[in-house]
Design an enzyme around this catalytic site. Structure first.
Site, PDB file in Angstrom:
ATOM      1  N   ASP A   6       0.872  -1.181   0.000  1.00  0.00           N
ATOM      2  CA  ASP A   6       0.000   0.000   0.000  1.00  0.00           C
ATOM      3  C   ASP A   6       0.906   1.227   0.000  1.00  0.00           C
ATOM      4  O   ASP A   6       2.115   1.122   0.223  1.00  0.00           O
ATOM      5  CB  ASP A   6      -0.879  -0.009   1.265  1.00  0.00           C
ATOM      6  N   SER A   7       0.301   2.399  -0.231  1.00  0.00           N
ATOM      7  CA  SER A   7       1.068   3.646  -0.135  1.00  0.00           C
ATOM      8  C   SER A   7       1.595   3.855   1.276  1.00  0.00           C
ATOM      9  O   SER A   7       2.505   4.658   1.476  1.00  0.00           O
ATOM     10  CB  SER A   7       0.167   4.834  -0.499  1.00  0.00           C
ATOM     11  N   CYS A  38      -4.361  -1.294  -1.998  1.00  0.00           N
ATOM     12  CA  CYS A  38      -4.481   0.155  -2.150  1.00  0.00           C
ATOM     13  C   CYS A  38      -5.409   0.415  -3.337  1.00  0.00           C
ATOM     14  O   CYS A  38      -5.110  -0.023  -4.448  1.00  0.00           O
ATOM     15  CB  CYS A  38      -3.094   0.741  -2.411  1.00  0.00           C
ATOM     16  N   GLU A  64      -1.711   7.947   8.620  1.00  0.00           N
ATOM     17  CA  GLU A  64      -0.249   7.737   8.610  1.00  0.00           C
ATOM     18  C   GLU A  64       0.380   8.315   9.879  1.00  0.00           C
ATOM     19  O   GLU A  64       1.388   7.820  10.366  1.00  0.00           O
ATOM     20  CB  GLU A  64       0.388   8.391   7.380  1.00  0.00           C
ATOM     21  N   CYS A 117     -10.941   3.450   0.253  1.00  0.00           N
ATOM     22  CA  CYS A 117      -9.497   3.622   0.471  1.00  0.00           C
ATOM     23  C   CYS A 117      -9.144   2.757   1.669  1.00  0.00           C
ATOM     24  O   CYS A 117      -9.872   2.757   2.678  1.00  0.00           O
ATOM     25  CB  CYS A 117      -9.182   5.092   0.765  1.00  0.00           C
ATOM     26  N   HIS A 144      -7.003   2.945   3.912  1.00  0.00           N
ATOM     27  CA  HIS A 144      -6.704   3.625   5.182  1.00  0.00           C
ATOM     28  C   HIS A 144      -7.973   3.852   6.018  1.00  0.00           C
ATOM     29  O   HIS A 144      -7.902   3.930   7.241  1.00  0.00           O
ATOM     30  CB  HIS A 144      -6.055   4.995   4.931  1.00  0.00           C
TER      31      HIS A 144
HETATM   32  N1  DGL Z   1      -4.663   3.197   1.031  1.00  0.00           N
HETATM   33  C1  DGL Z   1      -4.639   3.935  -0.199  1.00  0.00           C
HETATM   34  C2  DGL Z   1      -5.900   3.650  -1.006  1.00  0.00           C
HETATM   35  O1  DGL Z   1      -6.543   2.662  -0.755  1.00  0.00           O
HETATM   36  C3  DGL Z   1      -4.359   5.356   0.094  1.00  0.00           C
HETATM   37  C4  DGL Z   1      -4.013   6.165  -1.104  1.00  0.00           C
HETATM   38  C5  DGL Z   1      -3.143   7.338  -0.824  1.00  0.00           C
HETATM   39  O2  DGL Z   1      -2.012   7.138  -0.395  1.00  0.00           O
HETATM   40  O3  DGL Z   1      -3.611   8.456  -1.081  1.00  0.00           O
HETATM   41  O4  DGL Z   1      -6.261   4.350  -1.915  1.00  0.00           O
END
Ligand code: DGL
Length: 272
Positions: free
Chosen positions: A12-13, A75, A153, A185, A187
């Site tokens: 993931d990011s 992600c 984060e 998302c 997160h």
């Molecule tokens: N967890 C990522 C997603 O599902 C976050 C994306 C981001 O870093 O903006 O889109």
């Protein structure tokens, strides 16, 4: 030749994909899991598609180097930006995210659903297709949520700023009749208690992490790659950011006493 004993790579990011990892662990207790948090480059949501694609390739190559037998793109933003090219480039099973619009459309009683996601996810082809497919049956209210990924984060799941952001995003959707909110998302499931509190008890909040874990199981079975040793698998964590900082957040969201290693990136130049 890949074998069932090899690990599954998940990325993931940042730490959001841990919400997917949690469901994978529940569904597949014997699997060894390698998780990469690209926290040095989070958020992806407002970055160029080419950048996210390059990061997704660099991380997938790293996971292959670690022996991954399958990849989970945990992600939504990276899924929209990169999964088609990842699948055409790599031959191993690649499982990715899809916002839970289908189940939301099936269960809404008001006929209005809200989708919370990053700007890039909402602008991507995958979302446009889902919108075209279900948008004639139900009203789909798309809400971009800049700022939320940064809050997760930073480990701020219920502070004042997080609450303010969420009130701005959630209250208008409920006011327009949404009785189902889709977390688009990975997160956002960590913000679910606050989202539910703000939306109220009559609103159902759903995401697709459990469906992704089930899909992963199907793909592993189909490829003869399912680990069914009866033993408990282990997790390994990597980050592109400062491992001490990422470890502190992962300890909060996953479990204490985990170790996080620094991601080795031979091709980080081309990624960024
Ligand atoms: N967890 C990522 C997603 O599902 C976050 C994306 C981001 O870093 O903006 O889109």
């Amino acid at each position: 030749m890949r074998s069932a004993a090899y690990p599954i790579g998940v990325f993931d990011s940042g730490v959001g994909g841990l919400s997917v990892l949690r469901e994978i662990r529940r569904e597949l207790p014997a699997e060894n899991l390698i998780y990469v948090a690209d926290s040095a480059h989070a958020p992806y949501g407002d970055k160029a598609r080419e950048f996210i694609e390059a990061r997704s390739f660099a991380i997938t190559r790293f996971l292959l180097h670690c022996g991954a037998k399958a990849i989970v793109v945990a992600c939504n933003t990276a899924t929209g930006a990169a999964v088609t090219s990842l699948r055409s480039h790599f031959t191993l099973p690649i499982v990715a995210m899809e916002p839970a619009i289908k189940p939301a459309a099936a269960q809404t009683t008001t006929g209005v659903i809200g989708v919370l996601a990053t700007r890039r996810t909402l602008a991507g082809q995958n979302f446009v297709k889902l919108f075209a497919r279900y948008g004639s049956d139900v009203e789909i209210l798309a809400q971009a949520c800049p700022g939320l990924v940064e809050q997760v984060e930073a480990g701020d799941l219920a502070g004042e700023k997080t609450r303010d952001l969420l009130e701005n995003y959630v209250i208008p959707l409920v006011a327009r009749g949404a009785d189902t909110l889709v977390l688009g998302c990975t997160h956002y499931p960590f913000l679910r208690p606050l989202i539910q509190e703000i939306a109220g008890p009559n609103v159902v909040v759903i995401d697709s992490s459990d469906a992704v874990a089930r899909q992963l199981r199907h793909r592993l079975v189909a490829h003869g790659l399912l680990a069914d040793t009866g033993e408990c698998g282990v997790e390994q964590f990597w980050t592109s950011a400062d491992p001490t900082k990422t470890a502190a957040i992962i300890a909060e969201l996953w479990k204490p006493d985990i170790k996080v290693a620094k991601l080795l990136e031979p091709d980080s130049q081309s990624a960024g």
